[in-house]
Scaffold this active site. Structure first.
Site, PDB file in Angstrom:
ATOM      1  N   HIS A  17      -2.749   8.907   6.092  1.00 12.85           N
ATOM      2  CA  HIS A  17      -4.160   8.534   6.378  1.00 12.85           C
ATOM      3  C   HIS A  17      -5.072   9.580   7.163  1.00 12.85           C
ATOM      4  O   HIS A  17      -6.049   9.694   7.023  1.00 12.85           O
ATOM      5  CB  HIS A  17      -4.063   7.034   7.424  1.00 12.85           C
ATOM      6  CG  HIS A  17      -3.302   6.207   6.592  1.00 12.85           C
ATOM      7  ND1 HIS A  17      -2.049   5.328   7.269  1.00 12.85           N
ATOM      8  CD2 HIS A  17      -3.588   5.295   5.449  1.00 12.85           C
ATOM      9  CE1 HIS A  17      -2.042   4.438   6.217  1.00 12.85           C
ATOM     10  NE2 HIS A  17      -2.681   4.348   5.505  1.00 12.85           N
ATOM     11  N   LYS A  41       0.724 -10.217   4.234  1.00 13.06           N
ATOM     12  CA  LYS A  41       1.485  -8.818   3.949  1.00 13.06           C
ATOM     13  C   LYS A  41       2.648  -8.711   5.053  1.00 13.06           C
ATOM     14  O   LYS A  41       3.649  -7.899   4.994  1.00 13.06           O
ATOM     15  CB  LYS A  41       0.712  -7.488   4.293  1.00 13.06           C
ATOM     16  CG  LYS A  41       0.609  -6.739   2.831  1.00 13.06           C
ATOM     17  CD  LYS A  41      -0.227  -5.522   2.806  1.00 13.06           C
ATOM     18  CE  LYS A  41       0.164  -4.543   1.723  1.00 13.06           C
ATOM     19  NZ  LYS A  41      -0.546  -3.400   2.221  1.00 13.06           N
ATOM     20  N   ARG A  94      -2.322   9.272  -3.875  1.00 15.87           N
ATOM     21  CA  ARG A  94      -1.018  10.014  -3.650  1.00 15.87           C
ATOM     22  C   ARG A  94      -0.878  10.448  -5.209  1.00 15.87           C
ATOM     23  O   ARG A  94      -1.054  11.572  -5.728  1.00 15.87           O
ATOM     24  CB  ARG A  94      -0.150   9.469  -3.046  1.00 15.87           C
ATOM     25  CG  ARG A  94      -0.355   9.048  -1.571  1.00 15.87           C
ATOM     26  CD  ARG A  94       0.292   8.016  -1.165  1.00 15.87           C
ATOM     27  NE  ARG A  94      -0.063   6.640  -1.109  1.00 15.87           N
ATOM     28  CZ  ARG A  94      -0.110   5.567  -0.779  1.00 15.87           C
ATOM     29  NH1 ARG A  94       0.471   5.763   0.486  1.00 15.87           N
ATOM     30  NH2 ARG A  94      -0.536   4.607  -1.033  1.00 15.87           N
ATOM     31  N   SER A 132       2.757   3.756   4.516  1.00 18.85           N
ATOM     32  CA  SER A 132       3.127   2.955   5.853  1.00 18.85           C
ATOM     33  C   SER A 132       4.685   2.245   5.177  1.00 18.85           C
ATOM     34  O   SER A 132       5.316   2.333   6.077  1.00 18.85           O
ATOM     35  CB  SER A 132       2.158   1.780   6.032  1.00 18.85           C
ATOM     36  OG  SER A 132       1.168   2.785   6.445  1.00 18.85           O
TER      37      SER A 132
HETATM   38  N1  LIG Z   1      -0.203   9.717   2.067  1.00 18.31           N
HETATM   39  C1  LIG Z   1      -1.189   9.403   1.781  1.00 18.31           C
HETATM   40  N2  LIG Z   1      -1.962  10.172   0.724  1.00 18.31           N
HETATM   41  C2  LIG Z   1      -3.274   9.891   0.167  1.00 18.31           C
HETATM   42  N3  LIG Z   1      -3.743   8.620   0.599  1.00 18.31           N
HETATM   43  C3  LIG Z   1      -3.082   7.708   1.147  1.00 18.31           C
HETATM   44  C4  LIG Z   1      -1.954   8.038   1.861  1.00 18.31           C
HETATM   45  N4  LIG Z   1      -1.330   7.041   2.533  1.00 18.31           N
HETATM   46  C5  LIG Z   1      -2.256   6.134   2.408  1.00 18.31           C
HETATM   47  N5  LIG Z   1      -3.307   6.628   1.700  1.00 18.31           N
HETATM   48  C6  LIG Z   1      -4.561   5.906   1.097  1.00 18.31           C
HETATM   49  O1  LIG Z   1      -5.160   4.931   2.442  1.00 18.31           O
HETATM   50  C7  LIG Z   1      -5.743   3.763   2.072  1.00 18.31           C
HETATM   51  C8  LIG Z   1      -5.114   2.666   2.769  1.00 18.31           C
HETATM   52  O2  LIG Z   1      -3.957   2.476   2.389  1.00 18.31           O
HETATM   53  P1  LIG Z   1      -2.823   1.348   3.042  1.00 18.31           P
HETATM   54  O3  LIG Z   1      -3.358   0.958   4.435  1.00 18.31           O
HETATM   55  O4  LIG Z   1      -2.396   0.508   1.943  1.00 18.31           O
HETATM   56  O5  LIG Z   1      -1.743   2.531   3.588  1.00 18.31           O
HETATM   57  P2  LIG Z   1      -0.227   2.716   2.729  1.00 18.31           P
HETATM   58  O6  LIG Z   1       0.550   3.984   3.302  1.00 18.31           O
HETATM   59  O7  LIG Z   1      -0.384   2.613   1.111  1.00 18.31           O
HETATM   60  O8  LIG Z   1       0.407   1.163   3.250  1.00 18.31           O
HETATM   61  P3  LIG Z   1       1.496   0.506   2.361  1.00 18.31           P
HETATM   62  O9  LIG Z   1       2.446   1.194   2.095  1.00 18.31           O
HETATM   63  O10 LIG Z   1       1.612  -0.865   3.450  1.00 18.31           O
HETATM   64  O11 LIG Z   1       0.604   0.078   1.048  1.00 18.31           O
HETATM   65  C9  LIG Z   1      -5.358   3.691   0.421  1.00 18.31           C
HETATM   66  O12 LIG Z   1      -6.535   4.155  -0.318  1.00 18.31           O
HETATM   67  C10 LIG Z   1      -4.084   4.460   0.250  1.00 18.31           C
HETATM   68  O13 LIG Z   1      -4.037   4.979  -1.198  1.00 18.31           O
HETATM   69 MG   LIG Z   2      -1.018   0.867   0.041  1.00 20.64          MG
END
Ligand SMILES: Nc1ncnc2c1ncn2[C@@H]1O[C@H](COP(=O)(O)OP(=O)(O)OP(=O)(O)O)[C@@H](O)[C@H]1O
Ligand SMILES: [Mg+2]
Length: 170
Positions: A17, A41, A94, A132
């Site tokens: 993030h 969630k 990602r 996450s």
């Molecule tokens: N490592 C990463 N690289 C690129 N984008 C990311 C990454 N981690 C999260 N994001 C992006 O951040 C935004 C918020 O995502 P979110 O809060 O769902 O995080 P997450 O890490 O995907 O959590 P979860 O695993 O609970 O879904 C989304 O657009 C997600 O694609």
């Molecule tokens: Mg996510």
């Protein structure tokens, strides 16, 4: 003033993030990090805890003149964005696996509110497999999450896990 909204659960904030926020800060004057209130969630952290962690780790990232704001939100994202006069949604991608879901969301949001565009940014390769969910899973099984989340977040996770263990085992 170019402003974007970066919506997510941030349960908890990861280095992935933070990488997207740092990259986004080169394109926008302000990024509103909107923490989704999503009790269904079954989150590890409350919205207040997530916001508190964000406010503590954000100052460490290099954002130039871009202002970072943290807010909680629920309901329809585009409605919230328009109310705040924000016309860009920032999302991170990602792998191909993210693409399908993100495309669907972006097209739905565009249909709901054509004035708002979704902007996708790719994280650095080093962060491209961090989520996450995976971080929580690895941590819960005793694996190291060093380099995946800021150390403050790791400490909070340790506190949280210790607390649940105590609850579980009296
Ligand atoms: N490592 C990463 N690289 C690129 N984008 C990311 C990454 N981690 C999260 N994001 C992006 O951040 C935004 C918020 O995502 P979110 O809060 O769902 O995080 P997450 O890490 O995907 O959590 P979860 O695993 O609970 O879904 C989304 O657009 C997600 O694609
Ligand atoms: Mg996510």
């Amino acid at each position: 003033m170019r402003r974007a909204i970066f919506p997510g659960s941030f349960d908890p904030i990861t280095n992935g993030h933070l990488d997207i926020i740092a990259r986004g800060s080169k394109l926008f004057d302000e990024i509103v990090i909107a923490v989704l209130n999503n009790p269904e969630k079954n989150p590890m952290f409350t919205v207040e805890e997530r916001i508190d962690m964000l406010n503590k780790v954000l100052p460490a990232i290099e954002t130039g003149n871009c202002v970072l704001t943290v807010e909680d939100f629920q309901g329809l994202l585009v409605e919230y964005a328009i109310k705040r006069e924000i016309y860009a949604i920032l999302r991170g991608i990602r792998a191909v696996s993210d693409y399908e879901y993100e495309l669907q969301m972006a097209l739905m949001n565009r249909r709901l509110e054509p004035r708002v565009e979704t902007v996708f940014l790719m994280s650095g390769e080093a962060f491209s497999y961090i989520s996450s969910r995976l971080v929580k899973q690895v941590f819960g099984l005793g694996g190291t999450i060093d380099g995946f989340v800021p150390s403050l977040v790791e400490a909070k996770m340790r506190e949280k896990l210790g607390h649940t263990e105590r609850m579980k085992y009296g």
